[in-house]
Design a protein around this motif. Structure first.
Motif, PDB file in Angstrom:
ATOM      1  N   ARG A  56       0.562  -1.214  -0.053  1.00  0.00           N
ATOM      2  CA  ARG A  56      -0.047  -0.140   0.106  1.00  0.00           C
ATOM      3  C   ARG A  56       0.796   1.329  -0.075  1.00  0.00           C
ATOM      4  O   ARG A  56       1.872   1.330   0.688  1.00  0.00           O
ATOM      5  CB  ARG A  56      -0.936  -0.089   1.133  1.00  0.00           C
ATOM      6  CG  ARG A  56      -1.947  -1.240   1.178  1.00  0.00           C
ATOM      7  CD  ARG A  56      -3.133  -0.817   2.126  1.00  0.00           C
ATOM      8  NE  ARG A  56      -4.246  -2.012   1.955  1.00  0.00           N
ATOM      9  CZ  ARG A  56      -5.145  -1.519   1.161  1.00  0.00           C
ATOM     10  NH1 ARG A  56      -5.027  -0.627   0.348  1.00  0.00           N
ATOM     11  NH2 ARG A  56      -6.117  -2.755   0.992  1.00  0.00           N
ATOM     12  N   PRO A 108       0.572   5.921  -0.919  1.00  0.00           N
ATOM     13  CA  PRO A 108      -0.004   7.135  -1.008  1.00  0.00           C
ATOM     14  C   PRO A 108       0.239   7.345  -2.672  1.00  0.00           C
ATOM     15  O   PRO A 108       0.898   7.526  -2.953  1.00  0.00           O
ATOM     16  CB  PRO A 108       0.363   8.035  -0.184  1.00  0.00           C
ATOM     17  CG  PRO A 108       1.628   7.805   0.269  1.00  0.00           C
ATOM     18  CD  PRO A 108       1.778   6.067   0.018  1.00  0.00           C
ATOM     19  N   GLU A 141      -4.546   6.172  -0.599  1.00  0.00           N
ATOM     20  CA  GLU A 141      -3.800   4.621  -0.487  1.00  0.00           C
ATOM     21  C   GLU A 141      -4.435   3.690  -1.374  1.00  0.00           C
ATOM     22  O   GLU A 141      -5.676   3.460  -1.195  1.00  0.00           O
ATOM     23  CB  GLU A 141      -3.966   4.250   1.028  1.00  0.00           C
ATOM     24  CG  GLU A 141      -2.602   5.046   1.907  1.00  0.00           C
ATOM     25  CD  GLU A 141      -2.108   4.182   3.034  1.00  0.00           C
ATOM     26  OE1 GLU A 141      -2.557   3.185   3.300  1.00  0.00           O
ATOM     27  OE2 GLU A 141      -0.848   4.766   3.453  1.00  0.00           O
TER      28      GLU A 141
END
Length: 414
Positions: free
Chosen positions: A43, A45, A307
């Motif tokens: 994950r 941003p 995200e």
């Protein structure tokens, strides 16, 4: 045993040996597990962006025209130069207007003198009303004459004011600051209200950028950014016609109230700075990066990153059923995972469903692997890993300049 029997047995043995040897040569050796490069789904941003085609528009635009009819005496500006508000641009012939003003002022002086005499006459008639020689009718006529002259003086003063305005129109000044265009009329010609536009002035800093947004995509943007602050949740960036990204960002400030029925789009407008790029030259020309009417690619970038589960784009395969990846499962066996992609770039795929953080997907050696096959996993090559780096470490890819209404993601450093 006869000679014929021995020969037959030797021939049969020879044939069996040849067949057995050929069969042995045609059997391949057992192959080992193919080596593959894997990347872990993580994950990170990522800033969502949407691209549209738009045009630069000056915030203020003025078409300069003559307000009175006269000969053009002088042009007082350099074509294409930056001017300030109030700068004199043209000077028209003033003589006839000055003479007209002097004539009107003389009429006012004459009427004011007559009015003073009428006031004296009225005062005398009022004094005589107390004696035997006074008559009310004489007094009333004197008052009426005085009031009439006062009205005539006011009318003459209004004529003086009109002449002063017309005389002022012989100096044509810039109503706004900005860059001035070329002149349409040269010195010595007669100009007037019917002459049309003499020149045009457009403001330079800041500028508007307007662009049409398809209604469907506009609704998606509203759902995405509405809860985050609406227009304030988006930053405008521009890609110039030569592919360069403009060095300043802007903000949205207007959404039209009508949808164009012919295109099913709605006009959106933003404001962006346009400072001086190069100082004024000897000819007085100042250069700005953005020009009124310029064609640009508008990049709407979300202020707050989102995200997403990211994997290399090269790991995504497709068939008639949709997108999928090959993940390394238990016992190093390749597993087919059906995935649903979100908005992706040319190097990074954002996975909405089908994978979990930490899953290892095959990004290299896919052509040698089949689902269920045992593989020999190892780290992906530096080229694949560099494509997954944040934008601060690797330049973000540029989308096709001719695309309209496309959406992509910009990887942001955590």
């Amino acid at each position: 045993m006869t000679l014929a029997g021995v020969s037959i047995r030797l021939l049969a043995a020879t044939l069996l040996t040849i067949i057995a040897g050929g069969t042995a040569r045609t059997q391949p050796a057992a192959a080992g597990a193919p080596a593959v490069g894997v990347v872990e789904a993580t994950r990170r941003p990522i800033t969502e962006t949407s691209e549209f085609l738009g045009r630069i528009e000056a915030i203020n635009r003025v078409s300069v025209v003559a307000r009175v009819t006269a000969f053009l005496d002088k042009r007082l500006f350099d074509e294409g130069a930056e001017i300030k508000e109030g700068d004199e641009l043209y000077r028209l012939e003033r003589g006839p207007f000055e003479a007209d003003l002097a004539s009107k002022q003389a009429q006012v002086a004459q009427l004011q003198a007559t009015l003073e005499n009428a006031k004296l006459t009225t005062e005398r008639a009022r004094t005589l009303l107390g004696g035997p020689a006074g008559q009310q009718s004489t007094y009333d006529a004197a008052i009426a004459n005085q009031l009439s002259l006062e009205a005539q003086v006011q009318a003459a003063q209004a004529q003086v004011q009109a002449s002063q305005i017309n005389l002022g129109y012989t100096k044509i000044n810039a109503p706004i600051a900005g860059k001035i265009g070329r002149t349409a009329v040269t010195e010595g010609n007669v100009v007037g209200p019917s002459s049309g536009v003499l020149t045009t002035i457009v403001s330079q800093d800041p500028m508007y950028v307007t662009f049409p947004v398809p209604l469907r995509q506009g609704l998606e943007l509203r759902e995405r950014y509405g809860p985050q602050g609406g227009l304030d949740a988006v930053v405008i960036r521009l890609r110039l016609p030569d592919g360069r990204m403009y060095g300043h960002s802007g903000k949205l400030n207007f959404v039209d109230n009508t949808i164009a029925q012919s295109t099913d789009t709605i006009i959106v407008r933003g404001e962006i700075g346009n400072p001086i790029l190069r100082a004024s030259s000897a000819a007085g020309v100042t250069v700005h990066e953005l020009t009124d009417g310029e064609f640009v690619t508008v990049v709407l970038e979300g202020v707050q990153p989102v995200e997403v589960l990211a994997i290399p784009r090269s790991a995504v395969l497709s068939d008639q059923q949709g997108d999928y990846v090959l993940a390394v499962g238990a016992d190093n066996k390749a597993e087919q995972r059906r995935i649903q992609l979100g908005q992706s770039t040319t190097t990074i795929a954002a996975v909405i469903a089908g994978l979990e953080a930490g899953d290892k997907v095959i990004a290299e050696g896919l052509q040698r692997v089949r689902p269920g096959q045992t593989v020999s996993p190892g780290p992906a090559s530096p080229l694949i890993l560099s494509s997954m780096k944040p934008a601060a470490d690797a330049p973000a890819p540029q989308a096709d300049h001719g695309a309209s209404g496309s959406t992509r993601l910009l990887d942001r450093k955590p």
